[in-house]
Design a protein around this motif. Structure first.
Motif, PDB file in Angstrom:
ATOM      1  N   LYS A  89       0.844  -1.283  -0.017  1.00  0.00           N
ATOM      2  CA  LYS A  89       0.014  -0.074   0.075  1.00  0.00           C
ATOM      3  C   LYS A  89       0.720   1.331   0.073  1.00  0.00           C
ATOM      4  O   LYS A  89       1.846   1.434   0.656  1.00  0.00           O
ATOM      5  CB  LYS A  89      -0.868  -0.195   1.277  1.00  0.00           C
ATOM      6  N   PHE A  90       0.489   2.158  -0.975  1.00  0.00           N
ATOM      7  CA  PHE A  90       1.035   3.455  -1.028  1.00  0.00           C
ATOM      8  C   PHE A  90       0.048   4.712  -0.375  1.00  0.00           C
ATOM      9  O   PHE A  90      -0.934   4.273   0.009  1.00  0.00           O
ATOM     10  CB  PHE A  90       1.570   4.011  -2.456  1.00  0.00           C
ATOM     11  N   GLN A  91       0.544   5.768  -0.344  1.00  0.00           N
ATOM     12  CA  GLN A  91      -0.055   6.880   0.208  1.00  0.00           C
ATOM     13  C   GLN A  91      -0.118   8.044  -0.895  1.00  0.00           C
ATOM     14  O   GLN A  91       0.997   8.243  -1.249  1.00  0.00           O
ATOM     15  CB  GLN A  91       0.095   7.508   1.595  1.00  0.00           C
ATOM     16  N   PHE A  92      -1.276   8.358  -1.353  1.00  0.00           N
ATOM     17  CA  PHE A  92      -1.263   9.631  -2.250  1.00  0.00           C
ATOM     18  C   PHE A  92      -1.711  10.777  -1.949  1.00  0.00           C
ATOM     19  O   PHE A  92      -2.697  10.975  -1.152  1.00  0.00           O
ATOM     20  CB  PHE A  92      -1.858   9.362  -3.622  1.00  0.00           C
ATOM     21  N   ARG A  93      -0.828  12.011  -1.810  1.00  0.00           N
ATOM     22  CA  ARG A  93      -1.286  13.233  -1.349  1.00  0.00           C
ATOM     23  C   ARG A  93      -1.120  14.205  -2.627  1.00  0.00           C
ATOM     24  O   ARG A  93       0.286  14.207  -2.860  1.00  0.00           O
ATOM     25  CB  ARG A  93      -0.942  13.779  -0.167  1.00  0.00           C
ATOM     26  N   GLN A  94      -1.656  14.985  -3.049  1.00  0.00           N
ATOM     27  CA  GLN A  94      -1.268  15.945  -3.911  1.00  0.00           C
ATOM     28  C   GLN A  94      -1.008  17.216  -3.272  1.00  0.00           C
ATOM     29  O   GLN A  94      -1.898  18.182  -3.213  1.00  0.00           O
ATOM     30  CB  GLN A  94      -2.430  16.303  -4.990  1.00  0.00           C
ATOM     31  N   LEU A  95       0.305  17.177  -2.911  1.00  0.00           N
ATOM     32  CA  LEU A  95       0.756  18.248  -2.084  1.00  0.00           C
ATOM     33  C   LEU A  95       0.768  19.584  -2.185  1.00  0.00           C
ATOM     34  O   LEU A  95       0.459  20.513  -1.425  1.00  0.00           O
ATOM     35  CB  LEU A  95       2.140  17.938  -1.549  1.00  0.00           C
ATOM     36  N   ASP A  96       0.633  19.998  -3.763  1.00  0.00           N
ATOM     37  CA  ASP A  96       0.370  21.617  -4.068  1.00  0.00           C
ATOM     38  C   ASP A  96      -0.906  21.927  -3.754  1.00  0.00           C
ATOM     39  O   ASP A  96      -0.738  23.163  -3.408  1.00  0.00           O
ATOM     40  CB  ASP A  96       0.598  21.655  -5.526  1.00  0.00           C
ATOM     41  N   THR A  97      -1.740  21.033  -3.715  1.00  0.00           N
ATOM     42  CA  THR A  97      -3.159  21.639  -3.159  1.00  0.00           C
ATOM     43  C   THR A  97      -3.547  21.341  -1.820  1.00  0.00           C
ATOM     44  O   THR A  97      -4.388  21.570  -1.174  1.00  0.00           O
ATOM     45  CB  THR A  97      -4.306  21.373  -4.056  1.00  0.00           C
ATOM     46  N   PHE A  98      -3.127  19.877  -1.208  1.00  0.00           N
ATOM     47  CA  PHE A  98      -3.255  19.429  -0.077  1.00  0.00           C
ATOM     48  C   PHE A  98      -2.883  20.268   1.011  1.00  0.00           C
ATOM     49  O   PHE A  98      -3.555  20.286   1.996  1.00  0.00           O
ATOM     50  CB  PHE A  98      -2.732  18.043  -0.169  1.00  0.00           C
ATOM     51  N   VAL A  99      -1.713  20.819   1.041  1.00  0.00           N
ATOM     52  CA  VAL A  99      -1.133  21.475   2.114  1.00  0.00           C
ATOM     53  C   VAL A  99      -1.516  23.064   1.988  1.00  0.00           C
ATOM     54  O   VAL A  99      -1.509  23.591   0.755  1.00  0.00           O
ATOM     55  CB  VAL A  99       0.240  21.398   2.312  1.00  0.00           C
ATOM     56  N   HIS A 100      -2.013  23.722   3.071  1.00  0.00           N
ATOM     57  CA  HIS A 100      -2.579  24.918   2.937  1.00  0.00           C
ATOM     58  C   HIS A 100      -1.044  25.885   2.341  1.00  0.00           C
ATOM     59  O   HIS A 100       0.365  25.660   2.868  1.00  0.00           O
ATOM     60  CB  HIS A 100      -2.997  25.725   4.012  1.00  0.00           C
ATOM     61  N   PRO A 101      -1.044  27.129   1.598  1.00  0.00           N
ATOM     62  CA  PRO A 101       0.205  27.899   1.264  1.00  0.00           C
ATOM     63  C   PRO A 101       0.970  27.982   2.605  1.00  0.00           C
ATOM     64  O   PRO A 101       2.172  28.274   2.482  1.00  0.00           O
ATOM     65  CB  PRO A 101      -0.426  28.964   0.510  1.00  0.00           C
ATOM     66  N   SER A 102       0.378  28.492   3.725  1.00  0.00           N
ATOM     67  CA  SER A 102       0.967  29.194   4.662  1.00  0.00           C
ATOM     68  C   SER A 102       1.933  28.118   5.369  1.00  0.00           C
ATOM     69  O   SER A 102       2.393  28.508   6.300  1.00  0.00           O
ATOM     70  CB  SER A 102      -0.027  29.818   5.725  1.00  0.00           C
ATOM     71  N   HIS A 103       1.608  26.902   5.353  1.00  0.00           N
ATOM     72  CA  HIS A 103       2.365  25.765   6.081  1.00  0.00           C
ATOM     73  C   HIS A 103       3.310  25.143   5.055  1.00  0.00           C
ATOM     74  O   HIS A 103       3.896  24.176   5.464  1.00  0.00           O
ATOM     75  CB  HIS A 103       1.296  24.662   6.334  1.00  0.00           C
ATOM     76  N   LYS A 104       3.525  25.624   3.997  1.00  0.00           N
ATOM     77  CA  LYS A 104       4.595  24.899   2.962  1.00  0.00           C
ATOM     78  C   LYS A 104       5.847  25.264   3.338  1.00  0.00           C
ATOM     79  O   LYS A 104       6.788  24.316   2.764  1.00  0.00           O
ATOM     80  CB  LYS A 104       4.237  25.215   1.634  1.00  0.00           C
ATOM     81  N   GLU A 105       6.376  26.069   4.121  1.00  0.00           N
ATOM     82  CA  GLU A 105       7.291  26.315   4.711  1.00  0.00           C
ATOM     83  C   GLU A 105       7.280  26.766   6.352  1.00  0.00           C
ATOM     84  O   GLU A 105       6.104  27.540   6.760  1.00  0.00           O
ATOM     85  CB  GLU A 105       8.178  27.527   4.130  1.00  0.00           C
ATOM     86  N   GLY A 106       7.930  25.907   7.109  1.00  0.00           N
ATOM     87  CA  GLY A 106       8.201  26.176   8.815  1.00  0.00           C
ATOM     88  C   GLY A 106       6.721  25.834   9.255  1.00  0.00           C
ATOM     89  O   GLY A 106       6.341  26.656  10.214  1.00  0.00           O
ATOM     90  N   SER A 107       6.115  24.927   8.875  1.00  0.00           N
ATOM     91  CA  SER A 107       4.710  24.438   9.420  1.00  0.00           C
ATOM     92  C   SER A 107       4.927  23.875  10.811  1.00  0.00           C
ATOM     93  O   SER A 107       6.078  23.035  11.175  1.00  0.00           O
ATOM     94  CB  SER A 107       4.195  23.530   8.723  1.00  0.00           C
ATOM     95  N   ASP A 108       4.219  24.478  11.824  1.00  0.00           N
ATOM     96  CA  ASP A 108       4.285  23.610  13.220  1.00  0.00           C
ATOM     97  C   ASP A 108       3.479  22.186  13.264  1.00  0.00           C
ATOM     98  O   ASP A 108       3.432  21.411  14.222  1.00  0.00           O
ATOM     99  CB  ASP A 108       3.849  24.619  14.015  1.00  0.00           C
ATOM    100  N   ASN A 109       2.935  21.775  12.017  1.00  0.00           N
ATOM    101  CA  ASN A 109       2.377  20.404  11.947  1.00  0.00           C
ATOM    102  C   ASN A 109       3.201  19.389  11.682  1.00  0.00           C
ATOM    103  O   ASN A 109       3.954  19.615  10.710  1.00  0.00           O
ATOM    104  CB  ASN A 109       1.141  20.527  10.776  1.00  0.00           C
ATOM    105  N   LYS A 110       3.599  18.511  12.544  1.00  0.00           N
ATOM    106  CA  LYS A 110       4.593  17.555  12.552  1.00  0.00           C
ATOM    107  C   LYS A 110       4.556  16.618  11.106  1.00  0.00           C
ATOM    108  O   LYS A 110       5.761  16.210  10.695  1.00  0.00           O
ATOM    109  CB  LYS A 110       4.705  16.664  13.637  1.00  0.00           C
ATOM    110  N   HIS A 111       3.463  16.450  10.605  1.00  0.00           N
ATOM    111  CA  HIS A 111       3.422  15.798   9.579  1.00  0.00           C
ATOM    112  C   HIS A 111       3.676  16.440   8.023  1.00  0.00           C
ATOM    113  O   HIS A 111       4.254  15.698   7.153  1.00  0.00           O
ATOM    114  CB  HIS A 111       1.930  15.242   9.198  1.00  0.00           C
ATOM    115  N   ILE A 112       3.475  17.524   8.041  1.00  0.00           N
ATOM    116  CA  ILE A 112       3.699  18.315   6.684  1.00  0.00           C
ATOM    117  C   ILE A 112       5.123  18.296   6.224  1.00  0.00           C
ATOM    118  O   ILE A 112       5.328  18.056   5.197  1.00  0.00           O
ATOM    119  CB  ILE A 112       2.924  19.813   6.975  1.00  0.00           C
TER     120      ILE A 112
END
Length: 515
Positions: A49-72
């Motif tokens: 099993k793989f996991q797919f996320r389309q990261l360009d739209t899945f992650v909010h722009p403000s969290h693409k750098e320096g996010s405090d969410n450990k997963h991102i």
């Protein structure tokens, strides 16, 4: 909407590579090959099993750098392209594994369909994401859904949703604590799922200590027929998390599940005893011996014999002595009573019925049918009590007013002769087992939940190979309203073809049959 493409979801082990590919295609290929080798060695039908996320739209722009969410940051750092996943999926198929993928957004579902993955997996965190679930349901792919963190109302809703949408699906019991301590495994949930959600495969998505094998064995014994395990390979630069298995840990884990499968044996079937078991028990059994000389032609009574071990070959066992046993030859004191030297009585009529009652009660228990104490029973034996086990039925009268309800039980192999009613209209509904019905010459096979209408004047008969419990809902029942194809049955008095007792008739059966 078309139904999902067909693939068997039972006896499947899902190996979740997740982010253990570390954004490295070659590392991912090494994991796939290692897992495929272990699965093949244990004869396991596995899926990668793989996991797919389309990261360009899945992650909010403000969290693409320096996010405090450990997963991102982990998601972003392990990104692979669709072309990379094509390479990995090709290797999955090459090593003989089923291809599975978890989408976390709608665009990923489209890519999964385009890449023609075999199965879609819904993660616990997405099991209430209805826009995503709608897209998954439209994919025409079989679905495995994890249920970590959900309450029963939410799981009930998922079951109804996938059922109504015509999706082939399975549920995974799951606890979303990584790793999961023993006190939170909640393996009894597997029992609950099997009872509450019939007709689907039930499995367990595991996150416990990877050196533990007992939980998987318990889960299999509980009825889990699918498993999910995170997998990976440590390297000088890669350390696995506490809930991912190395190939060595996976090897021990799969071996444990296979041992559990062997130890659990048959499901819903009592297997014939092994010859070794029979021999071992026979060496501990008591046989019947003559306390005093017994003359030929004498009925053997309890005061003439004693019981002792060991029992000899062909000797009457202590449990086989009953009234009516007659000696065919002279038997000396302390000599064993051999079956070939005895005339054994035919089972008494009441014994035939009483023995069947134990089976009838067991079938009702297995079917989950509960009775009040205010009922009476008809033991139907149209060709004599001695043939009841072949031709007969047990009719439990629940109510008989302008409307009537009976619960009818037939033991495996029993037949009820063809007949019709002039006044009564009845509907059968199967509760447990399989019922064969012939109505006006047309055979129908009814499974649990199935119904059939029998109108007045219609010839009908029924039988079962499996044993069956079914309801008869009808207009009022009349004792003189059954007319049989076999005219000899019609000529019989009612008490000759039916023994009617209150409740189970514990103290009535013998008197009624003798009387």
């Amino acid at each position: 909407m078309e139904t999902s493409s067909s693939i068997d979801l039972t006896d499947l082990v899902v190996f979740d590579m997740a982010n253990n590919h570390q954004g490295d295609v070659e590392h991912g290929l090494n994991i796939i090959r290692a897992v495929g080798e272990v699965a093949s060695r244990h004869g396991v039908r596995g899926g990668l099993k793989f996991q797919f996320r389309q990261l360009d739209t899945f992650v909010h722009p403000s969290h693409k750098e320096g996010s405090d969410n450990k997963h991102i940051p982990r998601f972003l750092s392990t990104r692979l392209t669709t072309a990379d996943y094509e390479i990995l999926k090709e290797e999955v198929e090459k090593v003989g594994l089923v291809s599975i993928c978890t989408p976390f957004d709608e665009d990923s579902v489209d890519i999964i369909v385009d890449m023609d993955f075999d199965i879609i997996k819904v993660a616990s965190c997405s099991a209430t994401d209805w826009p995503l679930l709608e897209k998954v349901a439209d994919s025409n792919k079989p679905v495995i859904c994890s249920t970590g963190g959900l309450n029963l109302d939410q799981i009930d809703e998922l079951y109804s949703f996938f059922t109504h949408r015509g999706v082939d699906f399975a549920f995974m019991h799951c606890v979303s604590i990584y790793p999961t301590p023993p006190e939170h495994l909640q393996l009894n949930q597997i029992d609950l799922f099997l009872k509450r959600y019939p007709g689907i495969a039930v499995g367990w998505s595991t996150h416990e200590d990877q050196d533990e094998t007992a939980p998987a064995q318990i889960a299999y014994a509980k009825g889990a027929r699918m498993f999910e395990r995170h997998v990976g390979i440590p390297t000088d630069t890669i350390t696995l998390n506490a809930y991912s298995s190395t190939p060595e840990q996976l090897d021990r884990w799969l071996a444990a599940i296979n041992r559990a499968r062997v130890m659990c044996g048959e499901v819903n079937v009592r297997p014939a005893p092994q010859e070794e078991e029979i021999t071992a028990l026979a060496s501990l059994q008591r046989g019947v011996f003559a306390k005093e000389p017994i003359s030929s032609g004498t009925e053997v009574t309890r005061d003439m014999v004693y019981f002792a071990m060991p029992i000899g070959e062909g000797q009457l066992p202590s449990g086989g002595l009953r009234p009516g046993v007659v000696a065919k030859i002279d038997i000396a004191a302390d000599a064993p009573l051999h079956l070939e030297e005895l005339v054994m009585p035919r089972p008494a009529a009441d014994r035939v019925i009483k023995k069947a009652i134990h089976e009838v009660k067991a079938q009702l228990h297995e079917a989950g049918v509960h009775l009040n104490t205010d009922f009476h029973i008809e033991y139907s034996h149209h060709y004599g009590v001695e043939k009841f086990r072949e031709i007969g039925a047990v009719l439990i009268d629940i109510v008989n007013r302008e409307y009537c309800k009976k619960i009818i039980v037939q033991l495996p192999g029993q037949v009820h002769p063809q007949h019709f009613h002039k006044r009564k209209e009845e509907t059968f509904q199967v509760l447990s087992g399989v019922l064969n019905v012939v109505i006006e010459g047309r055979k129908r096979v009814l499974y649990p939940g199935d119904t059939v209408l029998v109108q007045p004047g219609m010839w009908h008969g029924f039988w079962t190979e499996t044993g069956v419990v079914f309801e008869e809902i009808s207009t009022r029942h009349y004792n003189d309203d059954s007319f049989y194809k076999d005219k000899k049955i019609n000529a019989m008095e009612r008490h000759e073809r039916k023994t009617v007792v209150n409740h189970w008739g514990r103290y009535e059966i013998r008197d009624k049959l003798v009387g």
